[in-house]
Design a protein around this motif. Structure first.
Motif, PDB file in Angstrom:
ATOM      1  N   GLU A 222       0.925  -1.259   0.045  1.00  0.00           N
ATOM      2  CA  GLU A 222       0.110  -0.004  -0.075  1.00  0.00           C
ATOM      3  C   GLU A 222       0.900   1.277  -0.074  1.00  0.00           C
ATOM      4  O   GLU A 222       1.610   1.227   0.874  1.00  0.00           O
ATOM      5  N   HIS A 349       2.915   0.042   3.380  1.00  0.00           N
ATOM      6  CA  HIS A 349       2.921  -1.018   4.015  1.00  0.00           C
ATOM      7  C   HIS A 349       2.884  -2.380   3.135  1.00  0.00           C
ATOM      8  O   HIS A 349       2.469  -2.482   1.951  1.00  0.00           O
ATOM      9  N   ARG A 462      -7.919  -4.033  13.622  1.00  0.00           N
ATOM     10  CA  ARG A 462      -6.244  -4.489  13.897  1.00  0.00           C
ATOM     11  C   ARG A 462      -5.736  -3.436  14.061  1.00  0.00           C
ATOM     12  O   ARG A 462      -6.016  -2.345  14.378  1.00  0.00           O
ATOM     13  N   GLU A 476       1.633  -7.812   7.681  1.00  0.00           N
ATOM     14  CA  GLU A 476       1.783  -6.510   7.252  1.00  0.00           C
ATOM     15  C   GLU A 476       2.899  -5.638   7.752  1.00  0.00           C
ATOM     16  O   GLU A 476       2.699  -5.734   8.884  1.00  0.00           O
TER      17      GLU A 476
HETATM   18 MG    MG Z   1      -2.763  -1.844   5.391  1.00  0.00          MG
END
Ligand code: MG
Ligand code: ADP
Length: 725
Positions: A222, A349, A462, A476
């Protein structure tokens, strides 16, 4: 809005801007996707069957490419490229700076009779010799032996890069020295994928998989970025020189409202997004934009995950494309980790998983006890790897620019820990308690018997403060920087996983060599050992909190705050041994990377320090002096006709000016220091002397920005840059 004339002109230009129409019809994404890629289907259509099969063997199974097929591939590739309007070809490679480099050549070669013919032989496809001696290589090539070679990476497809004046066939390549040493990021990434495959196959065999194919890691990155208008960009010498603002008072309205881009996206930003996506689709990059980032002017784009090597190449292409398309719409895409102080920075990420086409994603919890056991083994490998090599992971994301972001209460801390989530943590806790007993106690989980509780795959649930989070079927890694290549982090991740998977496989193989050994009991035992030894790296709490710093220290987790703290990790004995053992980087290659990173750090800080000094002296100081003069004249003339004049404004400005001048003197002095004899001393000087001196100059200048008359202030303000698009 007022402002100095240059600033005012910039604002006027921005507010009257109208985006150009996107060229070409807006075709369906399905038709566009891969339009400019020499893809498998193009190869299948254009290559003789045997050649196609040979190339596929290399792409899918990692078999070495048969050089005799290269001519056939080259010829088909050339014809395809010329049909697509290409006049040139380029070997694209990824030097240690993390950028993308290209060596362009014409297809046309003189035919000896005064004419030219289009030539592109197999050997030209397979190997190039770029004049790339100026790329930093950390001492791997003396100038007398400056040759480096690029070699076609068959696993990453060639593509066409469009340009109004003629297209270019781009061939992703590795970049190696004539002695075979890696001068780039792709070579070790490919080697680390191989190492991971070899070790993972052992686990698959232990779990009874007789039909497998190559195991790879998948990566999905990302990408966060800022957009600002080019008029502002070009009026900010700091952004031009270093990619971040070295000055700038906080805007009256920052990101505290969190509202900016939940509303309508400015027309040209939307136009940019649509076109960027189109361009990426044509290049076979499956990207999807979003616009809900926290900071004003900040956006995100995330391609669908791919094999790490391809994902890394596509990520580089994505950064180049974002910049290019933004410029077309009169904007600059900022990929710096912290372009604006006090405003959220940009990260990248890196989501990753391990798997293959036959057994699927190994980080996906299964729905039966057998699959669960395998899932837990790979999870345990990640836990052990991140605990054992947290320092290496930290060094893999270390840079001068990322130092402004990590640990700054908006990004993961510099402490590397793992978020597993409540349920998975509970599972490992049970394993730690349970032991390899066959009698099931309350609260314990027996491998091979129990299925896992349903693990949350909902990303909403999360922990965003963790640098390394399990998110349902992948991990991640959130610490990489916005402008960074993902190859470095993926090399580290693949290699430390290879090491841990090797450890588990070795231990299980030994256990199973004992007659009568029970596989599930052996798995339970190794999992218990790992969670007991390495469980300290699991942390589900708030990574931004003060307490975590203390607790992490008590757990023995390193807290490497800056690049100069982190980089030496690359030279630790265990890391040297790790990379050498799995054939990813020799000691010399690793050393060269350490040297280049250290050099890049000092260089970046130096460029910023020089820019700070110059802007302070030639832009800010004159503006403030002008204002001081105006105030002083005003005071003198008022007092001369007998008015009592309140000098408080003049006094404040004068005090700030004194601070600014002192700051300039200190920074000037720090910059004048003779280069230290070793690279680390130079980097330490940059960190401990230059950065604080720059900050002192900035603090004085930013205060002046809030005091000096707006029509005299020369630099576009944060408010203008962030909110006018
Ligand atoms: Mg993410
Ligand atoms: P987020 O909530 O973090 O924004 P997304 O669903 O947008 O999550 O996914 C982020 C990234 O993770 C995307 O690039 C996606 O392709 C990638 N991703 C999803 N599944 C996997 C996987 N199994 N392995 C690697 N990357 C993955």
């Amino acid at each position: 809005m007022s402002g100095s004339s240059a600033r005012q002109n910039a604002v006027n230009a921005v507010t009257s801007y109208r985006p150009p129409a996107s060229d070409g019809p807006l075709e369906a994404p399905g038709k566009l996707f891969g339009y400019n890629v020499f893809s498998k289907s193009v190869m299948q259509a254009r290559l003789p069957k045997a050649v196609y099969r040979a190339v596929m063997g290399t792409i899918e199974l990692g078999e070495p490419l048969d050089p005799t097929v290269a001519d056939a591939v080259a010829s088909a590739m050339k014809d395809w490229a010329i049909e697509k309007g290409a006049s040139h070809y380029a070997h694209v490679f990824y030097p240690l700076t993390g950028l993308t480099a290209e060596k362009h050549d014409s297809f046309l070669e003189p035919d000896g009779s005064g004419a030219a013919i289009a030539e592109f032989a197999g050997k030209t496809l397979i190997q190039g010799e770029p004049d790339a001696s100026s790329f930093p290589n950390g001492g791997l090539r003396g100038t007398f032996e400056a040759r480096g070679y690029t070699g076609w990476d068959v696993t990453s497809p060639a593509y066409i890069l469009e340009n109004p004046n003629g297209n270019t066939l781009c061939i992703p390549t590795v970049f190696i020295s004539w002695t075979g040493e890696a001068l780039d990021l792709k070579t070790p990434l490919l080697r680390s994928q191989q190492a991971l495959n070899i070790e993972a196959q052992r686990i698959l065999a232990l779990f009874g998989h007789t039909h497998t194919d190559t195991v790879v890691s998948y990566a999905g990155a990302e990408q966060e970025y800022f957009l600002i208008d080019q008029h502002f960009f070009f009026s900010r010498p700091d952004l031009l020189a270093s990619g971040r603002t070295l000055f700038g008072a906080r805007p009256p309205k920052g990101q505290e409202f969190d509202d900016h881009y939940f509303g309508a996206i400015p027309e040209r930003v939307l136009a940019f997004m649509i076109e960027a996506e189109r361009e990426l689709f044509k290049l076979g990059v499956p990207a999807k934009t979003r616009h809900n980032e926290v900071a004003p002017g900040q956006f995100e784009i995330a391609p669908v995950f791919e094999k790490a090597n391809l994902a890394a190449d596509h990520q580089q292409l994505l950064m180049v494309t974002l910049r290019k398309v933004a410029q077309k719409y009169g904007m600059e895409c900022l990929l710096h980790e912290k372009p604006f102080a006090g405003i959220n920075g940009s990260g990248k990420h890196v989501n990753f998983s391990i798997g293959n086409s036959m057994q699927g994603n190994f980080l996906n919890p299964g729905d039966n006890p057998h699959d669960n056991a395998q899932f837990l083994v790979f999870c345990a490998a990640v836990i052990r790897a991140v605990h054992k090599f947290g320092g290496l992971l930290r060094s893999a994301v270390a840079s001068a620019s990322n130092d402004h972001r990590l640990g700054a209460n908006e990004a993961p801390p510099a402490i590397i820990s793992i978020f597993l989530g409540e349920q998975l943590t509970d599972v490992f806790d049970q394993i730690a308690k349970g032991g390899a007993t066959s009698s099931k106690e309350k609260g314990t989980l027996i491998i091979g018997v129990d299925t896992l509780p349903a693990l949350p795959t909902d990303p909403g649930d999360r922990n965003r403060t963790s640098p390394f989070a399990f998110t349902g079927n992948r991990f991640e890694f959130r610490a990489p920087g916005s402008g960074q290549s993902i190859a470095g982090p993926m090399i580290a991740i693949n290699t430390i996983l290879a090491d841990s998977i090797d450890f588990i496989a070795t231990s299980l193989e030994a256990a199973m060599a004992v007659p009568g050994a029970d596989f599930n009991v052996s798995v339970q035992k190794v999992l218990e050992e790992i969670i007991t030894t390495h469980g300290a790296v699991v942390f589900n709490g708030n990574g931004y909190s003060e307490e975590w710093q203390t607790e992490a220290a008590a757990r023995g987790l390193p807290n490497l705050r800056t690049t100069i703290d982190a980089l030496p990790e690359m030279q630790s004995e265990s890391v040297k041994e790790l990379f050498a053992k799995y054939g990813v980087l020799s000691n010399r290659e690793l050393r060269s990377r350490y040297d280049v990173n250290l050099e890049q750090y000092s260089l970046s800080v130096h460029v910023e320090a020089k820019a700070t000094l110059e802007i302070a002296k030639t832009v800010i100081l004159p503006a403030a002096l002008r204002y001081q003069g105006e105030l002083a004249n005003n005071a003198a003339s008022l007092m001369s006709i007998g008015y009592a004049y309140d000098t408080s404004v003049l006094d404040t400005v004068s005090t700030c000016l004194t601070a600014l001048k002192e700051g300039i003197a200190t920074l000037s002095h720090a910059l004048a220091h003779d280069g230290a004899e070793d690279a680390m001393a130079e980097a330490v000087h940059a960190c401990n002397e230059l950065l604080p001196a720059m900050l002192a100059v900035r603090t004085a200048a930013d205060t002046l920005e809030t005091e000096v008359a707006d029509d005299l202030w020369p630099l576009p303000t944060y408010q203008e840059m962030l909110f006018i698009l």
